[in-house]
Design an enzyme around this catalytic site. Structure first.
Site, PDB file in Angstrom:
ATOM      1  N   ARG A 174      31.653 -15.658-123.394  1.00  0.00           N
ATOM      2  CA  ARG A 174      31.275 -16.711-122.405  1.00  0.00           C
ATOM      3  C   ARG A 174      31.575 -16.527-120.512  1.00  0.00           C
ATOM      4  O   ARG A 174      30.434 -17.643-120.361  1.00  0.00           O
ATOM      5  CB  ARG A 174      31.184 -18.069-123.075  1.00  0.00           C
ATOM      6  CG  ARG A 174      31.286 -18.422-123.921  1.00  0.00           C
ATOM      7  CD  ARG A 174      31.799 -19.590-125.259  1.00  0.00           C
ATOM      8  NE  ARG A 174      33.051 -19.768-125.113  1.00  0.00           N
ATOM      9  CZ  ARG A 174      33.411 -21.102-125.829  1.00  0.00           C
ATOM     10  NH1 ARG A 174      33.856 -21.720-126.318  1.00  0.00           N
ATOM     11  NH2 ARG A 174      34.573 -20.341-126.037  1.00  0.00           N
ATOM     12  N   SER A 175      32.334 -15.935-120.742  1.00  0.00           N
ATOM     13  CA  SER A 175      32.078 -16.033-118.483  1.00  0.00           C
ATOM     14  C   SER A 175      33.034 -14.927-118.918  1.00  0.00           C
ATOM     15  O   SER A 175      33.070 -13.662-118.569  1.00  0.00           O
ATOM     16  CB  SER A 175      33.474 -17.293-118.162  1.00  0.00           C
ATOM     17  OG  SER A 175      34.847 -17.406-119.207  1.00  0.00           O
ATOM     18  N   ARG A 232      39.683 -13.434-137.649  1.00  0.00           N
ATOM     19  CA  ARG A 232      39.344 -13.671-138.877  1.00  0.00           C
ATOM     20  C   ARG A 232      38.794 -13.581-139.774  1.00  0.00           C
ATOM     21  O   ARG A 232      37.471 -12.886-138.504  1.00  0.00           O
ATOM     22  CB  ARG A 232      38.967 -15.280-138.262  1.00  0.00           C
ATOM     23  CG  ARG A 232      40.497 -15.878-137.654  1.00  0.00           C
ATOM     24  CD  ARG A 232      41.216 -16.134-138.819  1.00  0.00           C
ATOM     25  NE  ARG A 232      41.904 -17.182-139.233  1.00  0.00           N
ATOM     26  CZ  ARG A 232      43.238 -16.769-138.272  1.00  0.00           C
ATOM     27  NH1 ARG A 232      43.634 -15.476-138.207  1.00  0.00           N
ATOM     28  NH2 ARG A 232      44.965 -18.321-137.773  1.00  0.00           N
ATOM     29  N   GLU A 261      39.630 -14.155-147.418  1.00  0.00           N
ATOM     30  CA  GLU A 261      41.508 -13.753-148.139  1.00  0.00           C
ATOM     31  C   GLU A 261      41.749 -14.173-148.930  1.00  0.00           C
ATOM     32  O   GLU A 261      41.331 -15.145-149.112  1.00  0.00           O
ATOM     33  CB  GLU A 261      41.957 -12.727-147.097  1.00  0.00           C
ATOM     34  CG  GLU A 261      42.065 -13.941-145.666  1.00  0.00           C
ATOM     35  CD  GLU A 261      43.046 -12.804-145.488  1.00  0.00           C
ATOM     36  OE1 GLU A 261      44.585 -13.247-144.526  1.00  0.00           O
ATOM     37  OE2 GLU A 261      41.863 -12.298-144.068  1.00  0.00           O
ATOM     38  N   HIS A 279      46.371  -7.995-143.695  1.00  0.00           N
ATOM     39  CA  HIS A 279      47.362  -9.093-142.977  1.00  0.00           C
ATOM     40  C   HIS A 279      47.778  -9.165-142.162  1.00  0.00           C
ATOM     41  O   HIS A 279      49.572 -10.229-142.417  1.00  0.00           O
ATOM     42  CB  HIS A 279      46.804 -10.612-143.218  1.00  0.00           C
ATOM     43  CG  HIS A 279      45.931 -11.351-141.972  1.00  0.00           C
ATOM     44  ND1 HIS A 279      45.631 -12.269-142.673  1.00  0.00           N
ATOM     45  CD2 HIS A 279      46.728 -12.157-140.554  1.00  0.00           C
ATOM     46  CE1 HIS A 279      45.184 -13.666-141.442  1.00  0.00           C
ATOM     47  NE2 HIS A 279      45.962 -13.065-140.609  1.00  0.00           N
ATOM     48  N   GLY A 281      48.868  -8.591-138.724  1.00  0.00           N
ATOM     49  CA  GLY A 281      48.643  -8.651-137.250  1.00  0.00           C
ATOM     50  C   GLY A 281      50.248  -9.186-136.643  1.00  0.00           C
ATOM     51  O   GLY A 281      50.542  -8.500-135.571  1.00  0.00           O
TER      52      GLY A 281
END
Length: 312
Positions: A174-175, A232, A261, A279, A281
């Site tokens: 966004r920036s 996600r 999931e 999952h 991570g």
């Protein structure tokens, strides 16, 4: 605690609080969530414990004053509804950054170099030995990576790609970001998708990012490009990804998270051009300990009347 956390974390909590640890490893049921709000001063929930508005509305006289979430992502908690119920929410940012970035690199390498396919061949006993054109994949060094979401985790991934593999970095956020390595901000997600060799999602979950990677974005990707999702599951439109992989309109994909999931579609499992991880991570002991101790520190600060270190 809604799930068993490492012993060091439980010990730290017991040193200060009267602790109940739920022995199951799956998500809390509706009845369990209602009970948690009625009978405990604080709860340490985690991924899958769906504290939505209906749960808070069902317990108007909640005893619980804090949900000290175990994890940086908190889209399973309706934070507005929690606030309206007078319940604070905290999370565990920072502790997960490097571990999640490492997992992204694992998926990038496995997908680009077809490591999953290779391991399956060896395990099946069908490997006939080395030859010059076997399992030819994509060399990552010098390629262009596109990061969708340049927050802590996105920057950690980009830094590994740039300094470790000499990759060019582009991103969409966004920036504009002030970074300590060269990177180009793309005007749009579609532009980014069309110019990179690897597209990596590193955005928060929630309604704003639901199906951010959809059929249009996948169609914009180059035929040899790989998609990596460590954000996600619902960030990627799973059925559109399956179609793109089946038709080999992209080079491959590496996933650590799934839209529904722990359910993983059979169509996805049947594909050779996708790497599927369960999952993992942040699945390193020291990382999970750091996350848990951060949750405990939020609990201690809250009940000592101090500001939450990690309020959301």
């Amino acid at each position: 605690m809604s799930r068993p956390l490492p012993e060091t974390v439980q010990a730290a909590a017991r040193a200060r609080f009267e602790l109940t640890v739920r022995p199951e490893t799956g998500p809390l049921s509706r009845d369990e969530m209602l009970t948690s709000l009625r009978e405990y001063d604080a709860v340490v929930p985690t991924l899958g414990d769906l504290y939505d508005a209906e749960i808070f509305e069902a317990v108007p006289d909640a005893r619980c004053r804090l949900l000290a979430n175990f994890g940086v992502g908190y889209n399973h908690i309706d934070t507005d509804a929690a606030k309206a119920a007078g319940i604070a929410v905290s999370n565990t940012p920072g502790a997960v950054t490097d571990a999640t970035a490492d997992t992204a690199m694992t998926l990038m390498l496995m997908s680009a170099r077809r490591a999953g396919e290779g391991e399956r061949i060896v395990r099946a006993g069908t490997w006939e030995g080395w030859h010059p054109t076997q399992l030819l994949g994509m060399h990552l060094s010098g390629k262009t990576v596109g990061i969708v979401g340049m927050g802590r985790i996105g920057q950690a991934i980009a830094r590994r790609c740039h300094f470790g593999f000499g990759m060019q970095v582009a991103y969409h956020s966004r920036s504009e970001k002030q970074l300590d390595f060269p990177a180009t901000r793309a005007d749009s997600l579609l532009v980014l998708a069309g110019q990179v060799d690897v597209l990596v999602t590193a955005v928060p979950g929630g309604a704003e990012t639901n199906h951010l990677i959809n059929a249009e974005v996948l169609a914009a990707m180059q035929p040899h490009a790989h998609l990596i999702n460590i954000a996600r599951g619902n960030v990627v439109q799973e059925n559109a990804l399956i179609e793109a992989l089946q038709q080999r309109r992209i080079g491959g994909a590496g996933l650590d998270v799934y839209e529904f999931e722990p359910e993983v579609p059979d169509a996805l499992k049947a594909l050779e051009n996708v790497v599927l991880l369960p999952h993992i991570g942040t699945a390193a002991l020291e990382v999970r300990e750091d996350m848990g101790l951060m949750s405990v520190n939020n609990l201690i600060a809250f009940f000592d009347g101090n500001p939450l270190p990690n309020a959301v």
